[in-house]
Write an enzyme that holds these catalytic residues in place. Structure first.
Site, PDB file in Angstrom:
ATOM      1  N   GLU B  29       0.835  -1.190   0.000  1.00  0.00           N
ATOM      2  CA  GLU B  29       0.000   0.000   0.000  1.00  0.00           C
ATOM      3  C   GLU B  29       0.874   1.247   0.000  1.00  0.00           C
ATOM      4  O   GLU B  29       1.707   1.409   0.884  1.00  0.00           O
ATOM      5  CB  GLU B  29      -0.846   0.015   1.273  1.00  0.00           C
ATOM      6  CG  GLU B  29      -2.125  -0.754   1.153  1.00  0.00           C
ATOM      7  CD  GLU B  29      -2.889  -0.677   2.467  1.00  0.00           C
ATOM      8  OE1 GLU B  29      -3.487   0.382   2.723  1.00  0.00           O
ATOM      9  OE2 GLU B  29      -2.864  -1.659   3.209  1.00  0.00           O
ATOM     10  N   SER B  52      -5.682  -4.648   0.271  1.00  0.00           N
ATOM     11  CA  SER B  52      -6.051  -6.044   0.534  1.00  0.00           C
ATOM     12  C   SER B  52      -4.768  -6.838   0.752  1.00  0.00           C
ATOM     13  O   SER B  52      -4.242  -7.459  -0.166  1.00  0.00           O
ATOM     14  CB  SER B  52      -6.891  -6.609  -0.612  1.00  0.00           C
ATOM     15  OG  SER B  52      -6.511  -6.058  -1.854  1.00  0.00           O
ATOM     16  N   ASP B  78      -0.472  -5.173  12.322  1.00  0.00           N
ATOM     17  CA  ASP B  78      -1.704  -5.714  12.914  1.00  0.00           C
ATOM     18  C   ASP B  78      -2.854  -5.684  11.920  1.00  0.00           C
ATOM     19  O   ASP B  78      -3.674  -6.592  11.884  1.00  0.00           O
ATOM     20  CB  ASP B  78      -2.054  -4.995  14.217  1.00  0.00           C
ATOM     21  CG  ASP B  78      -2.093  -3.491  14.028  1.00  0.00           C
ATOM     22  OD1 ASP B  78      -1.558  -3.015  13.013  1.00  0.00           O
ATOM     23  OD2 ASP B  78      -2.662  -2.811  14.882  1.00  0.00           O
ATOM     24  N   HIS B 119       2.682  -4.854  19.170  1.00  0.00           N
ATOM     25  CA  HIS B 119       3.936  -5.206  19.817  1.00  0.00           C
ATOM     26  C   HIS B 119       4.272  -6.679  19.665  1.00  0.00           C
ATOM     27  O   HIS B 119       5.429  -7.052  19.660  1.00  0.00           O
ATOM     28  CB  HIS B 119       3.872  -4.871  21.312  1.00  0.00           C
ATOM     29  CG  HIS B 119       3.706  -3.415  21.555  1.00  0.00           C
ATOM     30  ND1 HIS B 119       4.518  -2.478  20.980  1.00  0.00           N
ATOM     31  CD2 HIS B 119       2.810  -2.733  22.299  1.00  0.00           C
ATOM     32  CE1 HIS B 119       4.137  -1.275  21.374  1.00  0.00           C
ATOM     33  NE2 HIS B 119       3.096  -1.406  22.153  1.00  0.00           N
TER      34      HIS B 119
END
Lengths: 266, 305
Positions: B29, B52, B78, B119
């Protein structure tokens, strides 16, 4: 060789491959496997329309696809995942979506290497509900990836994941040329696949074929199966145009029988 | 020597890879902005993707099998968790599944620490057999690990903690590829072993400095490679210091510090003079907080008694 005999020879090869799949399936059934009569025309028609260097990603009916691609029958008996890098055959992904996106990567490598190859991806209608099909269609369309999507629609997906719309419409909504094809008529499959492959090689980007097949289950459907069986369909067409005689058809069958027979003894 | 930052060093490594090997391309991205290399290399090799992540990581896997050397960027690790399926099912298993016919020479750069979950990401991926997970913690490794990773025939995940991006420092004019297999001792000492990696390395080094002022000489091990773990270097250090403190980017429970502590307990139990100490990320109202140097100092002082 004149056009007529070239055509007859090509059709005889289609017939031979379909009979190989059928006989191999029957052998698998004896061994306790599952058979999917009705898949022969799709597997043969698509895979005989592409070149030996075109990568093939198979996400359903893997043994049939591998067989036409040239993987030896005895390698297919184990029931394991099938990958043959030399034959550029990539089977055995887990979920359809996981393999569809992988196929887009193969197509991307071909596009970046500027090679005139087509990545063929065969999957069944159950995969249409995978989010990744849509992500893949979107990427393929945006990057004009050289991909041929071949979606078998045999209406056999479990009720909850069955698609009740025309699958070709999904691809069309991403601007990808898409056609519905009679997947029981091998000549129709060849015609559609050859047109799509030619367009993709010419740089026209991804194409999508929705191939209608019939999956026959249980004895009650045997009679119906005969009505749509792709093998007699091709034989009758070839007989009508005088491309095959009874003697040749019998020879062809006995050649396949001895291939499968050798397997049984092995 | 010249002054630079961690992020600039990482970009420089990408540019060098693109110049040295025409099979290399970058995908993710908005990589055209993050690398600033679109003008020099064009949209084929600096390839922006839709958001995506699962699909563009998969496209990276497929193109690696097809002969390219992709660098795939997942800019928020994440948010990139859907990629776990592709990394586990395809990248890490294709070699095994194909009986060695296929390899996946793919590099994934994953930036962690930008959000509540992040993390733990390095530790999470360190559970995936078939993958190499490395954590460049210094400018030298940010500059040098990428090329080594690209030369690996198997997939390598480079986990960069976002807190490191603005780290300033100096690099030599003539940089070299760095190791992605071995841990390294970043500061030598004989009283206690402190093991850190990624974002916890600077924390651990600050703690070691403070311990030094209090007369405790800490041996600081930078793991560098989270999977497979270089247990040899850890055991060698513990053999000298007989005390161990592990400083984890992730939380307690099923994480890297647990694995390291268990490994040392299995192999060097009778060498230890004190219980193994762990310092780990804490849960807060808004997410997690990395270990602080003061916590590492406390743990080390408990250990040396």
């Amino acid at each position: 060789m004149n056009d007529r005999s070239t055509r007859a020879k090509k059709r005889a090869e289609l017939l031979r491959q379909m009979i190989r799949i059928r006989r191999f399936d029957e052998r698998l059934l004896e061994l306790g496997g599952t058979v999917r009569p009705g898949e022969e025309a799709l597997a043969t028609g698509v895979l005989q329309s592409v070149g030996a260097d075109d990568p093939v990603v198979s996400l359903s009916l893997e043994p049939a696809h591998a067989l036409v691609r040239g993987v030896a029958m005895d390698e297919l008996l184990g029931g394991g995942r099938i990958v043959d890098a030399g034959l550029r055959f990539y089977g055995g992904r887990t979920a359809p979506g996981t393999g569809l996106t992988f196929a887009s990567g193969l197509a991307l490598s071909i596009a970046l290497q500027r090679r005139p190859l087509v990545t063929v991806c065969l999957f069944s209608d159950g995969g249409v509900r995978d989010a990744e099909l849509h992500e893949t269609l979107s990427l393929a369309s945006q990057w004009r990836l050289p991909m041929l999507f071949c979606c078998e629609n045999d209406l056999s997906a479990p009720e909850a994941s069955r698609s009740d719309t025309e699958l070709a419409m999904h691809a069309a909504s991403y601007g990808i040329p898409a056609w519905a094809v009679d997947g029981m008529d091998v000549l129709a499959v060849v015609d559609a696949a050859e047109r799509a492959v030619e367009a993709i090689r010419a740089g026209e980007g991804p194409h999508f074929l929705e191939l209608y097949t019939y999956r026959f289950r249980g004895m009650a459907e045997v009679a119906r199966w005969r009505e749509f069986d792709p093998i007699p369909l091709l034989v009758s067409m070839m007989c009508a145009s005088d491309e095959i005689g009874l003697e040749e058809a019998v020879t062809l069958e006995s050649e396949v029988d001895s291939e499968v027979g050798a397997l049984a003894r092995g | 020597m010249r002054k630079t930052t961690y992020q600039r060093a990482a970009r420089e490594a990408i540019r060098e890879a693109l110049l040295l090997d025409e099979r290399v391309f970058v995908m993710g991205e908005d990589v055209s902005s993050s690398t600033g290399l679109l003008g020099e290399f064009g949209p084929d090799r600096i390839r922006d993707t839709p958001p995506s992540a699962s699909s563009f990581v998969a496209a990276g896997i497929g193109s690696a099998v097809g002969g390219m050397r992709p660098i795939v960027e997942v800019s928020a690790a994440d948010a990139g968790l859907p990629t776990l399926d592709q990394i586990l099912t395809n990248a890490a298993t294709l070699r095994h599944m194909s009986g060695g016919q296929l390899t996946v020479p793919l590099v994934i750069r994953m930036v962690s620490g930008r959000n509540w979950l992040a993390h733990d990401i390095g530790g999470w991926y360190a559970h995936v057999p078939g993958l190499r997970v490395v954590a460049p913690a210094t400018l030298e490794d940010a500059r040098g690990m990428l090329w080594t990773a690209l030369e690996d025939p198997d997939p390598v995940l480079l986990v960069e903690h976002s807190s490191l991006h603005d780290t300033r420092g100096e690099l030599p004019e003539d940089t070299r590829p760095t190791d992605i297999e071995r841990a390294i001792v970043r500061r030598a000492g004989s009283d206690v072993t402190l093991v850190g990696y990624g974002a916890t390395l600077p924390v651990t080094l600050i703690a070691a400095e403070e311990l030094g002022q209090r007369g405790v000489a800490a041996d600081v091990v930078d793991l560098r490679c989270l999977l497979p773990l270089d247990e040899h270097t850890i055991l060698e250090s513990v053999g000298r210091t007989r005390r161990l403190v592990v400083v984890d980017e992730g939380r307690r429970g099923g994480g890297l510090s647990a694995e390291i502590a268990a490994g040392v307990a299995e192999r060097a139990f009778y060498t230890l003079e004190a219980p193994i100490e762990r310092v780990y990320a804490k849960r807060t109202d808004t997410g997690t907080r990395l270990p602080a140097p003061a916590e590492v100092v406390e743990a080390a002082l408990r250990s040396v008694g």
